[in-house]
Design an enzyme around this catalytic site. Structure first.
Site, short mmCIF file in Angstrom:
data_model
loop_
_atom_site.label_atom_id
_atom_site.label_comp_id
_atom_site.label_asym_id
_atom_site.label_seq_id
_atom_site.Cartn_x
_atom_site.Cartn_y
_atom_site.Cartn_z
N ARG A 13 0.84 -1.21 0.00
CA ARG A 13 0.00 0.00 0.00
C ARG A 13 0.88 1.26 0.00
O ARG A 13 0.97 1.95 -1.00
CB ARG A 13 -0.94 -0.02 1.21
CG ARG A 13 -2.06 1.02 1.15
CD ARG A 13 -1.64 2.40 1.53
NE ARG A 13 -1.10 2.53 2.88
CZ ARG A 13 -0.56 3.65 3.35
NH1 ARG A 13 -0.49 4.74 2.59
NH2 ARG A 13 -0.04 3.70 4.57
N ASP A 14 1.57 1.50 1.10
CA ASP A 14 2.33 2.75 1.21
C ASP A 14 3.45 2.77 0.17
O ASP A 14 3.86 3.83 -0.31
CB ASP A 14 2.93 2.88 2.62
CG ASP A 14 3.17 4.33 3.02
OD1 ASP A 14 2.89 5.22 2.22
OD2 ASP A 14 3.64 4.56 4.16
N HIS A 205 6.26 4.54 12.36
CA HIS A 205 6.15 4.47 10.88
C HIS A 205 7.10 5.55 10.33
O HIS A 205 6.77 6.72 10.29
CB HIS A 205 4.70 4.74 10.50
CG HIS A 205 4.42 4.73 9.04
ND1 HIS A 205 3.59 3.78 8.44
CD2 HIS A 205 4.82 5.53 8.03
CE1 HIS A 205 3.51 4.01 7.15
NE2 HIS A 205 4.25 5.08 6.87
N HIS A 207 9.88 7.17 7.53
CA HIS A 207 10.37 7.26 6.13
C HIS A 207 11.84 7.66 6.17
O HIS A 207 12.31 8.25 7.15
CB HIS A 207 9.52 8.27 5.35
CG HIS A 207 8.18 7.72 4.96
ND1 HIS A 207 7.82 7.45 3.67
CD2 HIS A 207 7.11 7.39 5.72
CE1 HIS A 207 6.59 6.97 3.64
NE2 HIS A 207 6.13 6.92 4.88
N CYS A 238 4.97 9.22 -0.16
CA CYS A 238 3.56 9.60 -0.08
C CYS A 238 3.29 10.58 -1.20
O CYS A 238 4.01 11.56 -1.36
CB CYS A 238 3.25 10.23 1.27
SG CYS A 238 1.57 10.89 1.36
N ASN A 247 9.42 4.27 2.71
CA ASN A 247 9.37 3.84 4.10
C ASN A 247 10.69 3.20 4.46
O ASN A 247 11.42 2.73 3.59
CB ASN A 247 8.29 2.76 4.27
CG ASN A 247 6.91 3.33 4.14
OD1 ASN A 247 6.42 3.52 3.04
ND2 ASN A 247 6.30 3.61 5.26
P1 HMG Z 1 -12.89 14.59 -2.06
O1 HMG Z 1 -12.72 14.96 -3.50
O2 HMG Z 1 -12.89 15.67 -1.02
O3 HMG Z 1 -14.18 13.66 -1.85
O4 HMG Z 1 -11.78 13.54 -1.69
P2 HMG Z 1 -15.70 13.92 -1.98
O5 HMG Z 1 -16.35 13.31 -0.76
O6 HMG Z 1 -15.99 15.35 -2.33
O7 HMG Z 1 -16.06 13.02 -3.27
C1 HMG Z 1 -15.50 13.33 -4.54
C2 HMG Z 1 -15.49 12.08 -5.37
O8 HMG Z 1 -14.64 11.10 -4.76
C3 HMG Z 1 -16.87 11.42 -5.53
O9 HMG Z 1 -16.89 10.82 -6.81
C4 HMG Z 1 -16.84 10.34 -4.51
O10 HMG Z 1 -17.67 9.25 -4.84
C5 HMG Z 1 -15.38 9.89 -4.56
P3 HMG Z 1 -17.64 11.54 -8.06
O11 HMG Z 1 -19.05 11.73 -7.60
O12 HMG Z 1 -16.90 12.85 -8.24
O13 HMG Z 1 -17.44 10.56 -9.18
N1 HMG Z 1 -14.94 9.26 -3.33
C6 HMG Z 1 -14.33 8.06 -3.27
N2 HMG Z 1 -13.98 7.20 -4.23
C7 HMG Z 1 -13.41 6.04 -3.84
N3 HMG Z 1 -13.14 5.74 -2.54
C8 HMG Z 1 -13.49 6.59 -1.55
C9 HMG Z 1 -14.12 7.81 -1.92
N4 HMG Z 1 -14.57 8.85 -1.20
C10 HMG Z 1 -15.08 9.73 -2.08
N5 HMG Z 1 -13.23 6.27 -0.29
C11 HMG Z 1 -10.95 11.70 -0.40
C12 HMG Z 1 -11.71 13.01 -0.38
C13 HMG Z 1 -10.65 11.34 1.04
C14 HMG Z 1 -11.79 10.64 -1.07
C15 HMG Z 1 -9.64 11.92 -1.21
O14 HMG Z 1 -8.97 13.03 -0.71
C16 HMG Z 1 -8.73 10.72 -1.15
O15 HMG Z 1 -9.04 9.65 -1.67
N6 HMG Z 1 -7.56 10.88 -0.51
C17 HMG Z 1 -6.65 9.77 -0.32
C18 HMG Z 1 -5.26 10.26 -0.37
C19 HMG Z 1 -4.32 9.12 -0.10
O16 HMG Z 1 -4.62 7.95 -0.26
N7 HMG Z 1 -3.11 9.51 0.31
C20 HMG Z 1 -2.08 8.57 0.58
C21 HMG Z 1 -2.31 7.79 1.83
S1 HMG Z 1 -1.97 8.62 3.35
C22 HMG Z 1 -0.32 8.38 3.59
O17 HMG Z 1 0.34 7.97 2.69
C23 HMG Z 1 0.25 8.61 4.94
C24 HMG Z 1 0.38 7.33 5.73
O18 HMG Z 1 1.00 6.33 4.94
C25 HMG Z 1 1.23 7.59 6.95
C26 HMG Z 1 2.63 8.05 6.65
O19 HMG Z 1 3.22 7.61 5.65
O20 HMG Z 1 3.15 8.82 7.44
C27 HMG Z 1 -0.95 6.79 6.16
MG MG Z 2 4.29 5.93 5.02
#
Ligand code: HMG
Ligand code: MG
Length: 303
Positions: A13-14, A205, A207, A238, A247
């Site tokens: 995933r990450d 966690h 990096h 990320c 990571n």
């Molecule tokens: P948004 O645009 O604000 O969402 O995104 P919305 O609620 O306004 O919806 C917009 C569209 O997104 C809609 O579709 C929803 O259906 C769809 P449309 O009507 O336009 O066709 N939607 C989704 N689709 C699939 N799955 C969902 C979902 N929710 C809404 N769950 C949202 C908000 C949270 C969805 C967006 O910002 C997002 O997906 N962000 C994810 C970012 C991400 O994955 N980042 C990387 C992971 S975090 C990380 O790496 C850190 C971590 O590893 C820790 C570390 O490393 O330190 C955890």
């Molecule tokens: Mg990470």
């Protein structure tokens, strides 16, 4: 030193979420299964996030469905909201992870809402997960530093960690997303968080952007943390943390832990072989020093 340290493999995933080349479902499933064969007992296998935001994690439902259940092994996935949880439940996920941040700017960039809104959004997610018997892990990103806002106070990270714990997350993974943290800051962070929630509920966690990840694992270990997230071959980064490298590599963490006398239940040479193979497949250098050293020495003869 002795005892058991849990290693949570987050490479599928990450790691893969940040690779320019998205792997097809079959390759993702195969990778997760091979990782489980090495003795890893918790593998983060996907993310039910918007495929427009992170296309590499598209079809995570199919990945989780194909993986199914395997006794003694947990396959989990990220969910940012109710929609993500519902998709995870439909795919038969036994465990999910919600993710908040200790930095406002990062929260906006990563999930398009404030920290407070994200925590509010997680309330019904945790309630539904509890109702369905699904365990929830919590991440706090940018616990030490933020690519948009600079250094983060341990109090800030501690508050978010505590809130996630109160909401029902069984474990809180403290993420140095930018990879700029140092061991002293890590120790202070752990000490601060441990005043707010049980030490046993904390995970590290890290990096490796500034080459500090293994040192930070060591500092957190000395401070009492016994769960660490890592990624084979140091895959990843990320997408919303520009400049952040992968990571900490699972191989490097295993080398450290085994060398200190900790048991992990994981076969280091086997992970190293997978790390070499996935790096070749993705056409990227293997970021694990232990992995490269084992490959150069002919892995199997030098466990
Ligand atoms: P948004 O645009 O604000 O969402 O995104 P919305 O609620 O306004 O919806 C917009 C569209 O997104 C809609 O579709 C929803 O259906 C769809 P449309 O009507 O336009 O066709 N939607 C989704 N689709 C699939 N799955 C969902 C979902 N929710 C809404 N769950 C949202 C908000 C949270 C969805 C967006 O910002 C997002 O997906 N962000 C994810 C970012 C991400 O994955 N980042 C990387 C992971 S975090 C990380 O790496 C850190 C971590 O590893 C820790 C570390 O490393 O330190 C955890
Ligand atoms: Mg990470």
């Amino acid at each position: 030193m002795s005892g058991f340290v849990k290693v949570v493999e987050v490479g599928p995933r990450d790691g893969l979420q940040n690779e320019p080349q998205a792997l097809p479902v079959a390759a993702r499933v195969e990778l997760v299964e091979q990782l489980a064969d090495t003795g890893l007992r918790h593998i983060e296998a996907g993310a039910f996030v918007s495929p427009r935001w992170v296309p590499q994690m598209a079809d995570s439902g199919e990945v989780l469905r194909r993986l199914g259940r395997r006794p003694g092994v947990r396959f989990s996935a990220l969910v940012p909201n109710q929609q993500g949880l519902e998709a995870a439940l439909a795919a038969g996920c036994e465990e999910v992870a919600v993710f908040a941040a200790a930095s406002e700017a990062f929260s906006q960039r990563n999930i398009n809402c404030s920290i407070a809104d994200s925590l509010r959004r997680f309330e019904p997610v945790l309630a539904l997960a509890r109702e369905r018997g699904v365990r929830v892990r919590g991440y706090v990103s940018c616990v030490l530093d933020c690519p948009y806002g600079g250094p983060v106070a341990p109090q800030r990270a501690g508050e978010v960690a505590q809130r996630l714990y109160e909401l029902g997350c069984y474990e809180i993974s403290l993420g140095d997303t930018l990879g700029k943290g140092t061991p002293d800051a890590t120790a202070r962070l752990v000490e601060h968080c441990a005043e707010r929630l049980p030490l046993a509920a904390l995970a590290g966690h890290f990096h490796d952007t500034f080459g500090m990840a293994v040192a930070n694992v060591h500092a957190a270990l000395q401070a009492g943390v016994r769960t660490f997230d890592s990624s084979l071959a140091g895959l990843g980064g990320c997408p919303y943390s520009p400049g952040a490298s992968g990571n900490v590599a699972t191989e490097d963490v295993l080398h450290l832990l085994h060398g200190m006398g900790y048991a992990t239940g994981v076969d280091l040479p086997a992970v190293a072989r997978l790390g070499t193979a996935i790096s070749q497949r993705l056409g990227r250098p293997n970021a694990s020093r232990a992995g490269r050293a084992l490959a150069a020495a002919g892995g199997e003869r030098h466990p």
